[in-house]
Design a protein around this motif. Structure first.
Motif, mmCIF file in Angstrom:
data_model
loop_
_atom_site.group_PDB
_atom_site.id
_atom_site.type_symbol
_atom_site.label_atom_id
_atom_site.label_comp_id
_atom_site.label_asym_id
_atom_site.label_seq_id
_atom_site.Cartn_x
_atom_site.Cartn_y
_atom_site.Cartn_z
ATOM 1 N N LYS A 77 0.800 -1.232 0.000
ATOM 2 C CA LYS A 77 0.000 0.000 0.000
ATOM 3 C C LYS A 77 0.830 1.278 0.000
ATOM 4 C CE LYS A 77 -4.286 -1.846 1.853
ATOM 5 N NZ LYS A 77 -5.376 -1.688 2.850
ATOM 6 N N VAL A 78 2.005 1.251 0.626
ATOM 7 C CA VAL A 78 2.850 2.444 0.702
ATOM 8 C C VAL A 78 3.923 2.422 -0.391
ATOM 9 C CG1 VAL A 78 4.453 3.770 2.122
ATOM 10 C CG2 VAL A 78 2.422 2.746 3.159
ATOM 11 N N ARG A 122 10.525 -12.064 7.577
ATOM 12 C CA ARG A 122 10.184 -12.328 6.184
ATOM 13 C C ARG A 122 10.478 -11.096 5.323
ATOM 14 N NH1 ARG A 122 10.340 -16.600 8.286
ATOM 15 N NH2 ARG A 122 8.681 -18.168 8.415
ATOM 16 N N ALA A 123 9.957 -11.114 4.113
ATOM 17 C CA ALA A 123 10.208 -10.049 3.137
ATOM 18 C C ALA A 123 9.901 -8.680 3.729
ATOM 19 C CB ALA A 123 9.352 -10.282 1.885
ATOM 20 N N GLY A 124 10.772 -7.721 3.432
ATOM 21 C CA GLY A 124 10.567 -6.356 3.902
ATOM 22 C C GLY A 124 11.255 -6.029 5.203
ATOM 23 N N GLN A 125 11.917 -7.028 5.816
ATOM 24 C CA GLN A 125 12.576 -6.813 7.105
ATOM 25 C C GLN A 125 14.062 -7.179 7.024
ATOM 26 O OE1 GLN A 125 10.351 -8.329 10.619
ATOM 27 N NE2 GLN A 125 8.882 -9.126 9.146
ATOM 28 N N HIS A 138 15.116 1.573 10.954
ATOM 29 C CA HIS A 138 16.355 0.812 11.092
ATOM 30 C C HIS A 138 16.189 -0.678 10.825
ATOM 31 C CE1 HIS A 138 18.397 4.320 12.727
ATOM 32 N NE2 HIS A 138 17.349 4.513 13.502
ATOM 33 N N GLY A 139 15.015 -1.227 11.076
ATOM 34 C CA GLY A 139 14.847 -2.668 10.948
ATOM 35 C C GLY A 139 14.142 -3.139 9.699
ATOM 36 N N SER A 140 13.411 -2.252 9.025
ATOM 37 C CA SER A 140 12.702 -2.660 7.807
ATOM 38 C C SER A 140 13.516 -2.315 6.561
ATOM 39 C CB SER A 140 11.330 -1.981 7.732
ATOM 40 O OG SER A 140 11.447 -0.660 7.222
ATOM 41 N N GLN A 141 13.120 -2.873 5.428
ATOM 42 C CA GLN A 141 13.783 -2.601 4.154
ATOM 43 C C GLN A 141 13.143 -1.433 3.414
ATOM 44 O OE1 GLN A 141 13.459 -6.459 2.238
ATOM 45 N NE2 GLN A 141 15.428 -7.125 3.052
ATOM 46 N N ILE A 142 12.145 -0.815 4.027
ATOM 47 C CA ILE A 142 11.402 0.255 3.358
ATOM 48 C C ILE A 142 12.282 1.436 2.959
ATOM 49 C CG2 ILE A 142 9.557 1.971 3.684
ATOM 50 C CD1 ILE A 142 8.039 -0.210 5.238
ATOM 51 N N PRO A 143 13.229 1.898 3.793
ATOM 52 C CA PRO A 143 14.103 2.990 3.346
ATOM 53 C C PRO A 143 14.881 2.647 2.077
ATOM 54 C CG PRO A 143 14.227 2.767 5.714
ATOM 55 C CD PRO A 143 13.453 1.591 5.215
ATOM 56 N N TYR A 144 15.343 1.399 1.954
ATOM 57 C CA TYR A 144 16.043 0.959 0.741
ATOM 58 C C TYR A 144 15.101 0.964 -0.461
ATOM 59 C CZ TYR A 144 20.468 -0.514 2.866
ATOM 60 O OH TYR A 144 21.702 -0.529 3.471
ATOM 61 N N ILE A 145 13.896 0.476 -0.231
ATOM 62 C CA ILE A 145 12.922 0.395 -1.322
ATOM 63 C C ILE A 145 12.552 1.787 -1.820
ATOM 64 C CG2 ILE A 145 10.568 -0.303 -1.906
ATOM 65 C CD1 ILE A 145 10.936 -2.572 0.216
ATOM 66 N N GLN A 146 12.261 2.686 -0.892
ATOM 67 C CA GLN A 146 11.874 4.043 -1.267
ATOM 68 C C GLN A 146 13.000 4.767 -2.001
ATOM 69 O OE1 GLN A 146 8.751 4.325 -1.148
ATOM 70 N NE2 GLN A 146 8.032 5.272 0.731
ATOM 71 N N GLY A 154 13.982 -0.508 -10.755
ATOM 72 C CA GLY A 154 12.959 -1.497 -10.492
ATOM 73 C C GLY A 154 13.416 -2.218 -9.229
ATOM 74 N N ILE A 155 12.503 -2.825 -8.483
ATOM 75 C CA ILE A 155 12.902 -3.426 -7.203
ATOM 76 C C ILE A 155 12.294 -4.813 -7.047
ATOM 77 C CG2 ILE A 155 10.997 -2.312 -5.960
ATOM 78 C CD1 ILE A 155 14.346 -2.611 -4.335
ATOM 79 N N ILE A 156 13.103 -5.747 -6.560
ATOM 80 C CA ILE A 156 12.640 -7.084 -6.206
ATOM 81 C C ILE A 156 13.047 -7.344 -4.758
ATOM 82 C CG2 ILE A 156 13.068 -9.560 -6.518
ATOM 83 C CD1 ILE A 156 13.026 -9.146 -9.496
ATOM 84 N N VAL A 157 12.066 -7.703 -3.927
ATOM 85 C CA VAL A 157 12.307 -7.985 -2.507
ATOM 86 C C VAL A 157 12.112 -9.483 -2.292
ATOM 87 C CG1 VAL A 157 11.613 -7.497 -0.140
ATOM 88 C CG2 VAL A 157 11.477 -5.686 -1.868
#
Length: 365
Positions: A77-78, A122-125, A138-146, A154-157
């Protein structure tokens, strides 16, 4: 990154309210994406029940499952990523999944692949424990994704730790938002060992994802390799480094031609054991890989390595393994950008085998 808008758009409390532990887990993420009690504003407390390890463990497990579902929801969603089941044809058997951006396979220029450490997450962490202690930043992959999306990647997690389903359970555990978490995940959260099966469980492996290596190889063969991206980069953490080196050995020519840079974060790989004396692979990792390792030294300061054949190593700016992805974020993207600028269009191919007959023909001419 505006975490206030993110946490307001999708509140963690929505998941909590539908949990059996609603009273024991009155937590939400604040404007800094830190997990705090909604009444006391204190960090998470493990010893909620005095001197009762089992009950406290179950409460912590429940929090872990809710975080897992919440991160999945944030990815879709984000971050606007798509959830992709593998294999797509296996509808009636246990299967895993991963996430990718809409243009991951059609972006002709850049593709970034995120590969996490081993664990119950799991995925995203990068680390579930780090999310609890230090927050999503600090613990999620969201900063990398953004940051990747902002940089036109393009991004694959990948989801390398989603390996088993427990058939002993009559039904799967459903999250408030409809995400499925198998009971094997529940037990492995407590043991902390992703490769040990829970006691009394009747686990069967998920097709093409029974190990992190198998999961990564499948997505490489069916998605990454078939993508139109000319420049593929990997960011790998901990055991993910060992998994990538395994892929490099198994798919040597494909990886060397498709991947332009690899950022290893406190990696568990072992060059001597995995790559052996393959001079081509050893030369490739020296030019295409860099590792950020835990160290007391400031960020990016060179760190000596015991093995001369290994890739260059620099400090991650922290001595905490779980925080290393966060502290090295900006440095890694700077490295990827510079590596792309320095890229030369060299095609790697198998060297022809020289035979005696070939030598004689050359001499006769």
């Amino acid at each position: 990154m505006n975490w206030f808008l993110i946490t307001q758009e999708l509140s963690f409390q929505k998941f909590m309210k539908q949990s059996a532990y609603m009273e024991e887990l009155k937590y939400d993420f604040n404007e800094k994406a830190e997990l705090r009690h909604i009444e006391t504003h204190e960090p998470f407390i493990f010893n909620y029940y005095k001197n009762t390890l089992e009950r406290n463990s179950k409460r912590y497990q429940a929090l872990g499952h809710l975080l897992e579902c919440y991160i999945y929801e944030l990815l879709e969603k984000v971050c606007k990523l798509h959830k992709v089941y593998i294999p797509s044809q296996a509808i009636m058997e246990p299967r895993s999944f991963f996430f990718m951006s809409e243009n991951a396979l059609t972006n002709t220029s850049l593709l970034l692949v995120l590969l996490q450490d081993h664990g119950v997450f799991r995925a995203g962490q990068w680390s579930q424990q780090t999310i609890v202690r230090h927050g999503l930043q600090h613990g999620s992959q969201i900063p990398y994704i953004q940051l990747a999306l902002q940089s036109d990647y393009g991004i694959i997690v990948l989801n390398p730790n989603d390996n088993f389903m427990d058939l002993k359970m009559e039904k799967e555990c459903q999250s408030p938002q409809g995400y499925t978490i198998e009971s094997s995940s529940i037990e492995m959260f407590q043991t902390g060992n992703p490769f040990s099966l829970p006691k009394g469980a009747q686990c069967i492996p998920k097709k093409y994802s029974s190990t992190p290596e198998e999961h990564t190889a499948y997505i490489w063969n069916h998605f990454i390799l078939k993508s139109t991206a000319r420049n593929v980069a990997f960011v790998v953490h901990g055991y993910g480094g060992l998994v990538f080196m395994d892929l490099l050995v198994q798919k040597k020519w494909e990886v060397m031609n498709k991947v332009y840079a690899v950022a290893l974060i406190d990696s568990a790989h072992h060059v001597e054991h995995q790559l052996g004396n393959d001079t081509q692979l050893l030369a490739w990792i020296k030019h295409h890989c860099r590792e950020w390792i835990t160290s007391h030294k400031p960020l990016d300061k060179p760190v000596a390595t015991v093995l001369k054949m290994d890739c260059p190593k620099v400090s991650a700016g922290t001595e905490n393994h779980s925080l290393a992805p966060s502290t090295s974020l900006q440095s890694i993207f700077k490295y990827l950008k510079n590596a792309l600028k320095a890229k030369t269009s060299v095609h790697f191919s198998r060297m022809p085998i020289v035979t005696r007959s070939c030598t004689k023909r050359k001499q006769s001419t």
